[in-house]
Each structure stands twice: as C-alpha cells, then as structure tokens.
Design a protein around this motif. Structure first.
Motif, PDB file in Angstrom:
ATOM      1  N   LEU A  68       0.711  -1.265  -0.054  1.00 35.08           N
ATOM      2  CA  LEU A  68      -0.105  -0.044   0.160  1.00 35.08           C
ATOM      3  C   LEU A  68       0.805   1.251   0.048  1.00 35.08           C
ATOM      4  O   LEU A  68       1.843   1.447   0.877  1.00 35.08           O
ATOM      5  CB  LEU A  68      -0.968   0.102   1.317  1.00 35.08           C
ATOM      6  CG  LEU A  68      -1.690  -1.265   1.431  1.00 35.08           C
ATOM      7  CD1 LEU A  68      -2.696  -1.326   2.810  1.00 35.08           C
ATOM      8  CD2 LEU A  68      -2.621  -1.613   0.171  1.00 35.08           C
ATOM      9  N   GLY A  69       0.501   2.258  -0.864  1.00 38.47           N
ATOM     10  CA  GLY A  69       1.347   3.293  -1.011  1.00 38.47           C
ATOM     11  C   GLY A  69       0.603   4.746  -0.974  1.00 38.47           C
ATOM     12  O   GLY A  69      -0.372   4.669  -1.675  1.00 38.47           O
ATOM     13  N   ALA A  70       1.151   5.695  -0.568  1.00 39.76           N
ATOM     14  CA  ALA A  70       0.573   6.873  -0.419  1.00 39.76           C
ATOM     15  C   ALA A  70       1.408   7.978  -0.385  1.00 39.76           C
ATOM     16  O   ALA A  70       2.501   7.853  -0.274  1.00 39.76           O
ATOM     17  CB  ALA A  70      -0.661   7.102   0.516  1.00 39.76           C
ATOM     18  N   ARG A  71       1.143   9.465  -0.815  1.00 36.13           N
ATOM     19  CA  ARG A  71       2.067  10.442  -0.825  1.00 36.13           C
ATOM     20  C   ARG A  71       2.663  10.607   0.794  1.00 36.13           C
ATOM     21  O   ARG A  71       3.563  10.593   0.888  1.00 36.13           O
ATOM     22  CB  ARG A  71       1.403  11.841  -0.890  1.00 36.13           C
ATOM     23  CG  ARG A  71       0.647  12.002  -2.508  1.00 36.13           C
ATOM     24  CD  ARG A  71       0.006  12.796  -2.715  1.00 36.13           C
ATOM     25  NE  ARG A  71      -1.169  12.639  -3.805  1.00 36.13           N
ATOM     26  CZ  ARG A  71      -1.836  13.463  -4.172  1.00 36.13           C
ATOM     27  NH1 ARG A  71      -2.069  14.650  -3.331  1.00 36.13           N
ATOM     28  NH2 ARG A  71      -2.729  13.078  -5.360  1.00 36.13           N
ATOM     29  N   THR A  72       1.741  10.749   1.561  1.00 33.22           N
ATOM     30  CA  THR A  72       2.127  10.789   3.128  1.00 33.22           C
ATOM     31  C   THR A  72       1.224   9.771   3.968  1.00 33.22           C
ATOM     32  O   THR A  72       0.208   9.213   3.580  1.00 33.22           O
ATOM     33  CB  THR A  72       1.999  12.245   3.705  1.00 33.22           C
ATOM     34  OG1 THR A  72       0.348  12.346   3.827  1.00 33.22           O
ATOM     35  CG2 THR A  72       2.663  13.193   2.768  1.00 33.22           C
ATOM     36  N   ALA A  73       1.627   9.679   5.498  1.00 34.64           N
ATOM     37  CA  ALA A  73       0.857   9.021   6.225  1.00 34.64           C
ATOM     38  C   ALA A  73      -0.774   9.272   6.336  1.00 34.64           C
ATOM     39  O   ALA A  73      -1.656   8.370   6.194  1.00 34.64           O
ATOM     40  CB  ALA A  73       1.345   8.973   7.754  1.00 34.64           C
ATOM     41  N   ARG A  74      -0.923  10.426   6.066  1.00 32.37           N
ATOM     42  CA  ARG A  74      -2.291  10.948   6.182  1.00 32.37           C
ATOM     43  C   ARG A  74      -3.023  10.656   5.057  1.00 32.37           C
ATOM     44  O   ARG A  74      -4.254  10.437   5.189  1.00 32.37           O
ATOM     45  CB  ARG A  74      -2.191  12.598   5.880  1.00 32.37           C
ATOM     46  CG  ARG A  74      -3.329  13.332   6.325  1.00 32.37           C
ATOM     47  CD  ARG A  74      -3.232  14.708   6.784  1.00 32.37           C
ATOM     48  NE  ARG A  74      -4.570  15.681   6.632  1.00 32.37           N
ATOM     49  CZ  ARG A  74      -4.624  16.366   5.438  1.00 32.37           C
ATOM     50  NH1 ARG A  74      -4.012  16.315   4.494  1.00 32.37           N
ATOM     51  NH2 ARG A  74      -5.946  16.738   5.443  1.00 32.37           N
ATOM     52  N   TYR A  75      -2.613  10.081   3.805  1.00 35.44           N
ATOM     53  CA  TYR A  75      -3.234   9.557   2.808  1.00 35.44           C
ATOM     54  C   TYR A  75      -3.590   8.011   2.715  1.00 35.44           C
ATOM     55  O   TYR A  75      -3.835   7.535   1.714  1.00 35.44           O
ATOM     56  CB  TYR A  75      -2.715  10.180   1.477  1.00 35.44           C
ATOM     57  CG  TYR A  75      -2.976  11.709   1.389  1.00 35.44           C
ATOM     58  CD1 TYR A  75      -4.188  12.232   0.899  1.00 35.44           C
ATOM     59  CD2 TYR A  75      -1.830  12.487   1.891  1.00 35.44           C
ATOM     60  CE1 TYR A  75      -4.395  13.396   0.690  1.00 35.44           C
ATOM     61  CE2 TYR A  75      -2.017  13.876   1.522  1.00 35.44           C
ATOM     62  CZ  TYR A  75      -3.323  14.463   0.914  1.00 35.44           C
ATOM     63  OH  TYR A  75      -3.498  15.757   0.790  1.00 35.44           O
ATOM     64  N   LEU A  76      -3.241   7.386   3.843  1.00 31.37           N
ATOM     65  CA  LEU A  76      -3.202   6.003   3.751  1.00 31.37           C
ATOM     66  C   LEU A  76      -4.384   5.535   4.332  1.00 31.37           C
ATOM     67  O   LEU A  76      -4.735   4.194   4.777  1.00 31.37           O
ATOM     68  CB  LEU A  76      -2.215   5.371   4.858  1.00 31.37           C
ATOM     69  CG  LEU A  76      -0.729   5.038   4.303  1.00 31.37           C
ATOM     70  CD1 LEU A  76       0.309   5.122   5.020  1.00 31.37           C
ATOM     71  CD2 LEU A  76      -0.573   4.286   2.953  1.00 31.37           C
ATOM     72  N   ALA A  77      -5.288   6.103   3.808  1.00 30.67           N
ATOM     73  CA  ALA A  77      -7.113   5.758   4.528  1.00 30.67           C
ATOM     74  C   ALA A  77      -7.267   4.277   3.879  1.00 30.67           C
ATOM     75  O   ALA A  77      -6.886   4.004   2.701  1.00 30.67           O
ATOM     76  CB  ALA A  77      -7.937   6.780   4.156  1.00 30.67           C
ATOM     77  N   GLY A  78      -7.558   3.530   4.706  1.00 32.46           N
ATOM     78  CA  GLY A  78      -8.175   2.288   4.314  1.00 32.46           C
ATOM     79  C   GLY A  78      -6.927   1.219   4.479  1.00 32.46           C
ATOM     80  O   GLY A  78      -7.306  -0.130   4.510  1.00 32.46           O
ATOM     81  N   ALA A  79      -5.583   1.540   5.202  1.00 35.21           N
ATOM     82  CA  ALA A  79      -4.655   0.643   5.178  1.00 35.21           C
ATOM     83  C   ALA A  79      -4.999  -0.101   6.303  1.00 35.21           C
ATOM     84  O   ALA A  79      -4.745  -1.543   6.370  1.00 35.21           O
ATOM     85  CB  ALA A  79      -3.403   1.329   5.390  1.00 35.21           C
ATOM     86  N   ARG A  80      -5.624   0.381   7.495  1.00 32.48           N
ATOM     87  CA  ARG A  80      -5.873  -0.391   8.731  1.00 32.48           C
ATOM     88  C   ARG A  80      -6.884  -1.575   8.146  1.00 32.48           C
ATOM     89  O   ARG A  80      -6.791  -2.777   8.936  1.00 32.48           O
ATOM     90  CB  ARG A  80      -6.260   0.421   9.794  1.00 32.48           C
ATOM     91  CG  ARG A  80      -6.105   0.103  11.031  1.00 32.48           C
ATOM     92  CD  ARG A  80      -6.667   0.888  12.093  1.00 32.48           C
ATOM     93  NE  ARG A  80      -5.929   2.339  11.941  1.00 32.48           N
ATOM     94  CZ  ARG A  80      -6.557   3.516  12.355  1.00 32.48           C
ATOM     95  NH1 ARG A  80      -7.781   3.578  13.030  1.00 32.48           N
ATOM     96  NH2 ARG A  80      -6.111   4.673  12.186  1.00 32.48           N
ATOM     97  N   GLU A  81      -7.951  -1.085   7.535  1.00 32.56           N
ATOM     98  CA  GLU A  81      -9.033  -2.156   6.915  1.00 32.56           C
ATOM     99  C   GLU A  81      -8.434  -3.512   6.504  1.00 32.56           C
ATOM    100  O   GLU A  81      -8.608  -4.605   6.094  1.00 32.56           O
ATOM    101  CB  GLU A  81     -10.091  -1.433   6.228  1.00 32.56           C
ATOM    102  CG  GLU A  81     -11.026  -0.737   7.078  1.00 32.56           C
ATOM    103  CD  GLU A  81     -10.224   0.555   7.474  1.00 32.56           C
ATOM    104  OE1 GLU A  81      -9.146   0.926   7.158  1.00 32.56           O
ATOM    105  OE2 GLU A  81     -10.902   1.315   8.372  1.00 32.56           O
ATOM    106  N   VAL A  82      -7.336  -3.089   5.332  1.00 34.07           N
ATOM    107  CA  VAL A  82      -6.585  -3.954   4.729  1.00 34.07           C
ATOM    108  C   VAL A  82      -5.735  -5.121   5.567  1.00 34.07           C
ATOM    109  O   VAL A  82      -5.973  -6.246   5.601  1.00 34.07           O
ATOM    110  CB  VAL A  82      -5.685  -3.600   3.692  1.00 34.07           C
ATOM    111  CG1 VAL A  82      -4.778  -4.545   3.068  1.00 34.07           C
ATOM    112  CG2 VAL A  82      -6.312  -2.748   2.608  1.00 34.07           C
TER     113      VAL A  82
END
Ligand SMILES: Cc1cc2nc3c(=O)[nH]c(=O)nc-3n(C[C@@H](O)[C@H](O)[C@H](O)COP(=O)(O)OP(=O)(O)OC[C@H]3O[C@@H](n4cnc5c(N)ncnc54)[C@H](O)[C@@H]3O)c2cc1C
Ligand code: FES
Length: 202
Positions: A68-82
C-alpha cells in the motif's frame, strides 16, 4: 466535501434507506481460482477498494500480501482495514512518514525478482508470485502492468473513469483496448486483465 453525492451520503443518518444499482461490471477474479501468492497493490485512493479484496482473499484462504502506498501517512486511508484481513502489509509513502520511503512499485519489483530468482533454482517451478491485483492512479497501474509483464505474472487492474450511466449506454467511460477499439470501464471492467487495456491516458 466537494461533490453533492458524497455530501448527501455523509449526511444520511445511520439506518437511512439508499437506492443503489449494482453490482455492475467485472470484479477481480475469484481468489479461489488463482494459484501462488496473490499480491494486492493499492495506491492512494485505490487503497480503500483493496480492503474488500483483502477480505475476499482471506475468506478464500488465499496466500496473499498487500503493498500500500500514498503520498504521506495522512493519505493511507483504508490501510488499517486491509491489515485487518490478517495478511502481511508493506507500507510505502513518498515522504517516508509511514512505512518505507518510496513508491509501491519498488517492493513489488523486489517481490517479483526474488520470486523469479527463487524459482530459477528449481527448474520447472513457477514464480511464487502467482497473481497481482492493482487499484490506484493510472500511471501506477501502468507501472505495475509493466513489471508483471516482464516477470510473466498475471496482473489485473481496476481502472477508473468518470461514469455517466454505469451500464454501457452513454460510452462516457471508455479505455483503449490493446489491439484497437475501446472497452467500457463500467460494463467490461472496471477490473481488466492488464494485457487487455492500454493504460496511461487518464
Ligand atoms: C470507493 C472507491 C473506488 C475506487 N475505485 C477505483 C477503481 O476501480 N480503479 C482505480 O484505478 N481507482 C479507484 N479508486 C481510486 C481513485 O479514485 C483515485 O483517483 C486514485 O487512486 C488516485 O489516488 P491519489 O491521487 O491519492 O494517488 P497518488 O497520491 O497520486 O498516488 C498514491 C501512490 O501511488 C503510487 N504511485 C503514484 N504514481 C506512481 C507511478 N508513476 N509509478 C509508481 N507508483 C506510483 C505511489 O506509491 C503513491 O504514493 C477508487 C477509490 C474509491 C474511494
Ligand atoms: S458509464 Fe455509460 S457507458 Fe460506461
């Protein structure tokens, strides 16, 4: 909140009745049908749809890992659900504010190469990475497709288009078909075998 629809959804009370049309189009393939390690790749807003895919793979007891990749930690929405699906998750951010610094194709490239190297020691053995499913910005999908093609690993991409009707009538959602013509993302996709579509134009 920008769109009218999203605002209306956000203001709907718990238990409100919604009028939905679906399911539409083609999903990722049944995880029970595939072989080998399944790698889920989610980039940016392509991460939340991967939560459902991860749950599906876990229910099917498919050996799987997520990148899972995003610009910053703030944009990692959904990573916890994965991660809640129980599969290992490799996290990358452009600025290193969460996980490794980098982009999703870097760990994917390593997995595909190490897999190929491991298989090379066993004549006749297939690459342990059996399949890749990707959802995210189109340049990311194109890069993932290129790596998988080079490694000879089947790749499925979830393509996004602005959709007018959602069921094949308006032709507003097309993607070029490899070999000529167009495919409708709403009806023929949104998930395509990567070799079926020309990516990078959206
Ligand atoms: C409910 C829902 C359904 C969705 N359905 C789909 C869908 O079916 N198909 C779909 O494609 N998207 C889908 N999306 C995501 C889509 O809406 C976003 O437009 C898209 O993911 C862009 O996200 P972003 O701008 O945050 O990406 P960015 O922040 O620009 O990129 C996120 C990450 O992608 C990687 N990346 C970006 N560019 C590259 C590159 N050139 N090379 C390698 N890696 C790169 C990096 O790791 C980066 O950190 C869905 C989103 C939601 C919420
Ligand atoms: S959204 Fe109308 S044809 Fe696809």
């Amino acid at each position: 909140m920008v769109g009218r629809g999203t605002r209306a959804l956000s203001q709907a009370p718990v238990g409100a009745e919604l009028d939905l049309l679906g399911p539409l189009g083609r999903s990722f393939p049944d995880p029970r049908a595939g072989r080998g390690l399944l790698v889920l790749v989610g980039g940016g807003l392509g991460i939340p749809p991967m939560a459902a895919a991860a749950r599906w793979a876990a229910q099917a007891r498919r050996d799987a890992v997520a990148i899972l990749g995003a610009r910053t930690a703030r944009y990692l929405a959904g990573a916890r659900e994965v991660a809640a699906s129980g599969m290992p998750v490799v996290t990358v951010t452009d600025d290193g504010s969460a996980g490794q610094q980098g982009i999703v194709t870097e760990p994917l490239d390593r997995m595909l190469r190490h897999g190929a190297a491991a298989a090379a020691g066993r004549p006749g053995a297939a690459n342990p990475v059996g399949e890749v499913w990707a959802c995210g910005p189109e340049p990311m999908l194109a890069a993932v497709k290129e790596l998988c093609t080079a490694a000879g690993v089947p790749c499925f991409v979830s393509v996004e288009r602005f959709m007018g009707c959602g069921f094949g009538a308006c032709l507003g959602c097309t993607v070029p078909r490899a070999g000529g013509g167009y495919l409708k993302v709403c009806q023929d996709g949104p998930v395509f075998p990567a070799e079926e579509v020309v990516l990078g134009g959206f």
